[in-house]
Design a protein around this motif. Structure first.
Motif, PDB file in Angstrom:
ATOM      1  N   LYS A  66      -6.977 -20.256 -18.583  1.00 52.58           N
ATOM      2  CA  LYS A  66      -6.694 -19.399 -17.426  1.00 52.58           C
ATOM      3  C   LYS A  66      -7.332 -18.039 -17.663  1.00 52.58           C
ATOM      4  N   ALA A  67      -8.242 -17.664 -16.777  1.00 53.48           N
ATOM      5  CA  ALA A  67      -8.926 -16.376 -16.871  1.00 53.48           C
ATOM      6  C   ALA A  67      -8.552 -15.534 -15.662  1.00 53.48           C
ATOM      7  N   PHE A  68      -7.883 -14.415 -15.925  1.00 45.75           N
ATOM      8  CA  PHE A  68      -7.445 -13.520 -14.854  1.00 45.75           C
ATOM      9  C   PHE A  68      -8.484 -12.404 -14.717  1.00 45.75           C
ATOM     10  N   ILE A  69      -9.437 -12.619 -13.824  1.00 40.78           N
ATOM     11  CA  ILE A  69     -10.551 -11.692 -13.646  1.00 40.78           C
ATOM     12  C   ILE A  69     -10.122 -10.528 -12.753  1.00 40.78           C
ATOM     13  N   ASP A  70     -10.886  -9.441 -12.793  1.00 43.07           N
ATOM     14  CA  ASP A  70     -10.593  -8.280 -11.957  1.00 43.07           C
ATOM     15  C   ASP A  70     -10.535  -8.660 -10.491  1.00 43.07           C
ATOM     16  N   ARG A  71      -9.824  -7.850  -9.706  1.00 40.52           N
ATOM     17  CA  ARG A  71      -9.714  -7.998  -8.260  1.00 40.52           C
ATOM     18  C   ARG A  71      -9.012  -9.290  -7.843  1.00 40.52           C
ATOM     19  N   GLY A  72      -8.144  -9.766  -8.719  1.00 42.92           N
ATOM     20  CA  GLY A  72      -7.299 -10.881  -8.333  1.00 42.92           C
ATOM     21  C   GLY A  72      -7.913 -12.256  -8.439  1.00 42.92           C
ATOM     22  N   THR A  73      -9.139 -12.376  -8.936  1.00 46.00           N
ATOM     23  CA  THR A  73      -9.764 -13.685  -9.080  1.00 46.00           C
ATOM     24  C   THR A  73      -9.201 -14.388 -10.316  1.00 46.00           C
ATOM     25  N   ARG A  99     -11.540 -27.327 -12.031  1.00 41.71           N
ATOM     26  CA  ARG A  99     -10.898 -26.050 -11.752  1.00 41.71           C
ATOM     27  C   ARG A  99      -9.704 -26.377 -10.874  1.00 41.71           C
ATOM     28  N   SER A 100      -8.534 -26.454 -11.492  1.00 36.22           N
ATOM     29  CA  SER A 100      -7.362 -27.017 -10.829  1.00 36.22           C
ATOM     30  C   SER A 100      -6.774 -26.125  -9.748  1.00 36.22           C
ATOM     31  N   ASN A 101      -7.120 -24.836  -9.739  1.00 34.15           N
ATOM     32  CA  ASN A 101      -6.588 -23.959  -8.695  1.00 34.15           C
ATOM     33  C   ASN A 101      -7.591 -23.754  -7.559  1.00 34.15           C
ATOM     34  N   PHE A 102      -8.616 -24.609  -7.515  1.00 33.38           N
ATOM     35  CA  PHE A 102      -9.592 -24.520  -6.426  1.00 33.38           C
ATOM     36  C   PHE A 102     -10.141 -25.911  -6.109  1.00 33.38           C
ATOM     37  N   MET A 103      -9.358 -26.688  -5.372  1.00 30.41           N
ATOM     38  CA  MET A 103      -9.782 -27.991  -4.847  1.00 30.41           C
ATOM     39  C   MET A 103     -10.239 -28.957  -5.942  1.00 30.41           C
ATOM     40  N   ASP A 104      -9.713 -28.778  -7.162  1.00 33.09           N
ATOM     41  CA  ASP A 104     -10.085 -29.640  -8.290  1.00 33.09           C
ATOM     42  C   ASP A 104     -11.604 -29.756  -8.438  1.00 33.09           C
ATOM     43  N   GLU A 105     -12.268 -28.611  -8.337  1.00 34.58           N
ATOM     44  CA  GLU A 105     -13.725 -28.591  -8.453  1.00 34.58           C
ATOM     45  C   GLU A 105     -14.151 -29.034  -9.851  1.00 34.58           C
ATOM     46  N   PRO A 106     -15.041 -30.035  -9.973  1.00 33.12           N
ATOM     47  CA  PRO A 106     -15.476 -30.515 -11.290  1.00 33.12           C
ATOM     48  C   PRO A 106     -16.167 -29.423 -12.103  1.00 33.12           C
ATOM     49  N   ALA A 137     -20.849 -18.121 -26.672  1.00 33.67           N
ATOM     50  CA  ALA A 137     -19.630 -18.086 -25.859  1.00 33.67           C
ATOM     51  C   ALA A 137     -19.271 -19.479 -25.334  1.00 33.67           C
ATOM     52  N   ILE A 138     -18.193 -19.536 -24.536  1.00 35.81           N
ATOM     53  CA  ILE A 138     -17.772 -20.771 -23.880  1.00 35.81           C
ATOM     54  C   ILE A 138     -18.484 -20.828 -22.532  1.00 35.81           C
ATOM     55  N   SER A 139     -19.313 -21.841 -22.326  1.00 34.68           N
ATOM     56  CA  SER A 139     -20.120 -21.939 -21.101  1.00 34.68           C
ATOM     57  C   SER A 139     -19.491 -22.916 -20.111  1.00 34.68           C
ATOM     58  N   PHE A 140     -19.450 -22.499 -18.845  1.00 28.88           N
ATOM     59  CA  PHE A 140     -18.873 -23.297 -17.765  1.00 28.88           C
ATOM     60  C   PHE A 140     -19.964 -23.627 -16.751  1.00 28.88           C
ATOM     61  N   ILE A 141     -20.083 -24.898 -16.383  1.00 30.57           N
ATOM     62  CA  ILE A 141     -21.098 -25.344 -15.432  1.00 30.57           C
ATOM     63  C   ILE A 141     -20.417 -26.136 -14.321  1.00 30.57           C
ATOM     64  N   PHE A 142     -20.680 -25.747 -13.070  1.00 29.95           N
ATOM     65  CA  PHE A 142     -20.085 -26.405 -11.912  1.00 29.95           C
ATOM     66  C   PHE A 142     -21.145 -27.289 -11.241  1.00 29.95           C
ATOM     67  N   PRO A 143     -21.039 -28.615 -11.371  1.00 30.74           N
ATOM     68  CA  PRO A 143     -22.078 -29.518 -10.863  1.00 30.74           C
ATOM     69  C   PRO A 143     -22.335 -29.405  -9.364  1.00 30.74           C
TER      70      PRO A 143
END
Length: 234
Positions: A66-73, A99-106, A137-143
């Motif tokens: 869980k990453a709590f980014i600035d501006r509420g993201t 991404r379980s808090n956004f339409m289960d985006e792979p 770092a930890i890299s995240f890729i959204f297909p």
């Protein structure tokens, strides 16, 4: 190694304060909360945020980030180990999930440090220690969207009692007539304010070369200790 990483990633695209153990919703979980982390993407560049949680659920063998980014993201990822890629002495660990808090985006995640290590306060000392986000770092890729970003946790201070808690007062020691206040303990971090020559401010010593400061106007941040002159030594 870099070519192999991208080949594996493309294949997957075609077909990411404190550490403690406890029970959550009846399930055993190991969690580490990082007070500081950095995110890097092509859109934002490098930005800091102050709340990153990395957990492991033993029963389901699942990692939760869980990453709590600035501006509420907020990014919430549910991940499971997928594979390990080796080439010589280089090793990369791959995880797949959503991404379980956004339409289960792979999402596909790869890192050269196991996620299990990040549940035990494994991180970088500061931004200066990160030479290559893509490799370290930890890299995240959204297909689906081809969005790519990396997150680097900053290791929490080990023990509060190692710091000198008493505040001190000082002025700047800078030939420029001012010193920048940084958002974190790095010369690469965001400038959040300035201290002018002759201005008295409060500071707290730390375990590294950057001291915490607060100006009379309430601006808080970090200044390199070489730029601070204690009032008593004036």
């Amino acid at each position: 190694m870099k070519n192999i990483l991208f080949i594996v990633v493309l294949t997957l695209v075609s077909a990411i304060a404190y550490c403690q153990n406890g029970v959550v919703d009846g399930k055993f979980r190991t969690t580490c909360t990082y007070n500081k982390a950095y995110l890097k993407s092509d859109n934002t560049g490098i930005m800091s945020f102050e709340d990153l949680k990395i957990s492991y659920k033993k029963e389901t063998k699942e990692y939760i980030i869980k990453a709590f980014i600035d501006r509420g993201t907020i990014y919430t990822f549910n991940l499971k180990y997928d594979r390990t890629v080796k080439e010589g002495t280089d090793i990369a660990y791959f995880y797949k999930g959503v991404r379980s808090n956004f339409m289960d985006e792979p999402v596909v995640v790869f890192t050269r440090t196991k996620l299990s290590a990040y549940t035990k306060n494994t991180g970088f000392k500061s931004l200066d220690d990160i030479e290559d986000f893509d490799k370290q770092a930890i890299s995240f890729i959204f297909p689906k969207t081809y969005l790519v970003f990396s997150i680097a946790p900053i290791k929490n201070a080990q023990e509060a009692h190692k710091l000198k808690e008493e505040s001190e007062h000082g002025t700047i020691n800078d030939p420029d007539g001012y010193t920048n206040i940084r958002a974190s303990n790095s010369s690469k971090s965001e400038i959040v304010g300035r201290i002018l020559e002759g201005e008295v401010f409060t500071y707290w010593k730390t375990n590294d070369n950057w001291y915490k400061v607060e100006t009379p106007k309430g601006v808080k941040g970090y200044v390199h200790k070489s730029r601070i002159k204690p009032i008593d030594n004036k």
